[in-house]
Design a protein around this motif. Structure first.
Motif, mmCIF file in Angstrom:
data_model
loop_
_atom_site.group_PDB
_atom_site.id
_atom_site.type_symbol
_atom_site.label_atom_id
_atom_site.label_comp_id
_atom_site.label_asym_id
_atom_site.label_seq_id
_atom_site.Cartn_x
_atom_site.Cartn_y
_atom_site.Cartn_z
ATOM 1 N N ALA A 108 34.049 -21.086 3.256
ATOM 2 C CA ALA A 108 33.091 -20.196 3.872
ATOM 3 C C ALA A 108 31.876 -19.399 3.260
ATOM 4 O O ALA A 108 32.098 -18.723 2.281
ATOM 5 C CB ALA A 108 33.135 -19.794 5.079
ATOM 6 N N GLY A 109 30.369 -20.070 3.445
ATOM 7 C CA GLY A 109 29.563 -18.621 3.255
ATOM 8 C C GLY A 109 28.763 -18.305 3.863
ATOM 9 O O GLY A 109 29.443 -17.676 5.530
ATOM 10 N N HIS A 110 27.719 -17.880 4.557
ATOM 11 C CA HIS A 110 26.363 -17.890 5.370
ATOM 12 C C HIS A 110 26.852 -16.171 5.119
ATOM 13 O O HIS A 110 25.407 -15.973 5.315
ATOM 14 C CB HIS A 110 27.054 -18.347 6.940
ATOM 15 C CG HIS A 110 26.206 -17.947 7.543
ATOM 16 N ND1 HIS A 110 24.721 -18.600 7.727
ATOM 17 C CD2 HIS A 110 26.719 -17.736 8.628
ATOM 18 C CE1 HIS A 110 24.516 -18.182 8.364
ATOM 19 N NE2 HIS A 110 25.161 -17.541 9.547
ATOM 20 N N SER A 111 27.695 -15.399 5.517
ATOM 21 C CA SER A 111 27.631 -14.135 5.672
ATOM 22 C C SER A 111 27.135 -13.119 4.599
ATOM 23 O O SER A 111 26.412 -12.189 4.944
ATOM 24 C CB SER A 111 28.592 -13.141 5.772
ATOM 25 O OG SER A 111 29.408 -13.461 5.304
ATOM 26 N N HIS A 112 26.937 -13.828 3.113
ATOM 27 C CA HIS A 112 26.862 -13.449 1.985
ATOM 28 C C HIS A 112 27.560 -12.206 1.745
ATOM 29 O O HIS A 112 27.191 -11.031 1.452
ATOM 30 C CB HIS A 112 25.195 -12.528 2.024
ATOM 31 C CG HIS A 112 24.056 -13.803 2.012
ATOM 32 N ND1 HIS A 112 23.183 -13.652 1.313
ATOM 33 C CD2 HIS A 112 24.445 -14.836 2.787
ATOM 34 C CE1 HIS A 112 22.419 -14.435 1.420
ATOM 35 N NE2 HIS A 112 22.479 -15.677 2.039
ATOM 36 N N ILE A 113 28.658 -12.279 2.240
ATOM 37 C CA ILE A 113 29.865 -10.506 2.280
ATOM 38 C C ILE A 113 31.274 -11.236 1.677
ATOM 39 O O ILE A 113 31.216 -12.676 1.824
ATOM 40 C CB ILE A 113 30.187 -10.228 4.257
ATOM 41 C CG1 ILE A 113 29.111 -9.634 4.769
ATOM 42 C CG2 ILE A 113 31.410 -9.621 3.422
ATOM 43 C CD1 ILE A 113 29.398 -8.988 6.059
ATOM 44 N N LEU A 114 31.840 -10.917 0.714
ATOM 45 C CA LEU A 114 32.578 -11.424 -0.089
ATOM 46 C C LEU A 114 33.785 -11.383 0.430
ATOM 47 O O LEU A 114 33.582 -9.961 1.254
ATOM 48 C CB LEU A 114 32.195 -10.689 -1.671
ATOM 49 C CG LEU A 114 33.540 -11.060 -2.186
ATOM 50 C CD1 LEU A 114 33.821 -12.356 -2.850
ATOM 51 C CD2 LEU A 114 33.646 -9.849 -3.757
ATOM 52 N N LYS A 115 34.802 -12.007 0.661
ATOM 53 C CA LYS A 115 35.974 -11.854 1.252
ATOM 54 C C LYS A 115 36.306 -12.674 0.926
ATOM 55 O O LYS A 115 36.917 -13.674 0.324
ATOM 56 C CB LYS A 115 35.858 -12.751 3.015
ATOM 57 C CG LYS A 115 36.935 -11.286 3.833
ATOM 58 C CD LYS A 115 36.584 -11.544 5.478
ATOM 59 C CE LYS A 115 35.203 -10.776 5.531
ATOM 60 N NZ LYS A 115 34.953 -9.738 6.689
ATOM 61 N N VAL A 116 38.206 -11.879 0.783
ATOM 62 C CA VAL A 116 39.297 -12.946 0.418
ATOM 63 C C VAL A 116 40.315 -12.683 1.118
ATOM 64 O O VAL A 116 40.713 -11.228 1.389
ATOM 65 C CB VAL A 116 39.843 -13.508 -0.937
ATOM 66 C CG1 VAL A 116 41.065 -13.608 -1.717
ATOM 67 C CG2 VAL A 116 38.530 -13.414 -2.142
ATOM 68 N N GLN A 117 40.632 -13.793 2.236
ATOM 69 C CA GLN A 117 41.942 -12.496 3.266
ATOM 70 C C GLN A 117 42.427 -13.837 3.819
ATOM 71 O O GLN A 117 42.043 -15.173 3.558
ATOM 72 C CB GLN A 117 40.875 -12.427 4.624
ATOM 73 C CG GLN A 117 41.549 -11.203 5.714
ATOM 74 C CD GLN A 117 40.638 -11.498 6.359
ATOM 75 O OE1 GLN A 117 39.615 -11.834 6.668
ATOM 76 N NE2 GLN A 117 41.119 -10.869 7.400
#
Length: 164
Positions: A108-117
């Motif tokens: 997913a994108g949109h938040s501009h928050i890098l996340k690998v979870q």
């Protein structure tokens, strides 16, 4: 085995670093808010491109791409959607799909928050590559590379492109 480049939220901004860092990749996946046909075309001319449109993408990109993209890469099922949320906080527009039939990887994108979870509840890997463009509140521009081999994900790399 496939090497994948994952990018999101370019918002019509082109950076030649995209091609530099995606050089070893077999495919590029764009998680929406591409921003312009030109960015999509440059990526697609460089490597096979799978993309979804984002909330800021206009009619031309909405005609070329869908809101969601579900496919198999190697033996792993992948789902890409621009507005998707993250484990424990999935967006209502995709939550029932994820719970009914979870993919191995949700991008997913949109938040501009890098996340690998990793989502232990659904047994899936969630990736948000952050934002690669200039528009938005993020300070670092980022993208991700990873390897898909069978149904395993390895060699996940976060690449910073600089500030804006």
């Amino acid at each position: 085995m496939k090497k994948i480049g994952i990018i999101s939220d370019t918002h019509a901004y082109w950076d030649s670093k995209y091609l530099h860092y995606f050089e070893p990749c077999d495919e590029i996946w764009h998680a929406g808010d591409i921003g312009s046909l030109e960015v999509a075309q440059k990526l697609a001319e460089f490597r096979p491109l799978r993309a979804v449109y984002g909330n800021c993408d206009g009619g031309d990109l909405r005609q070329m791409y869908r809101e969601t993209c579900r496919f198999k890469c190697e033996d792993a099922e992948v789902l890409i959607k621009h507005i998707g949320g993250y484990p424990g906080h999935y967006d209502a527009s995709v939550r029932s799909t994820l719970y009914a039939n979870p993919p191995a990887l949700f991008v997913a994108g949109h938040s501009h928050i890098l996340k690998v979870q990793y989502d232990k509840t659904l047994g899936l890997l969630h990736i948000n590559p952050g934002a690669a463009g200039l528009q938005g509140w993020h300070k670092e521009r980022t993208l991700i590379r990873l390897t898909v081999e069978g149904n395993k994900f390895t060699d996940c790399e976060v690449i910073t492109l600089g500030t804006h």
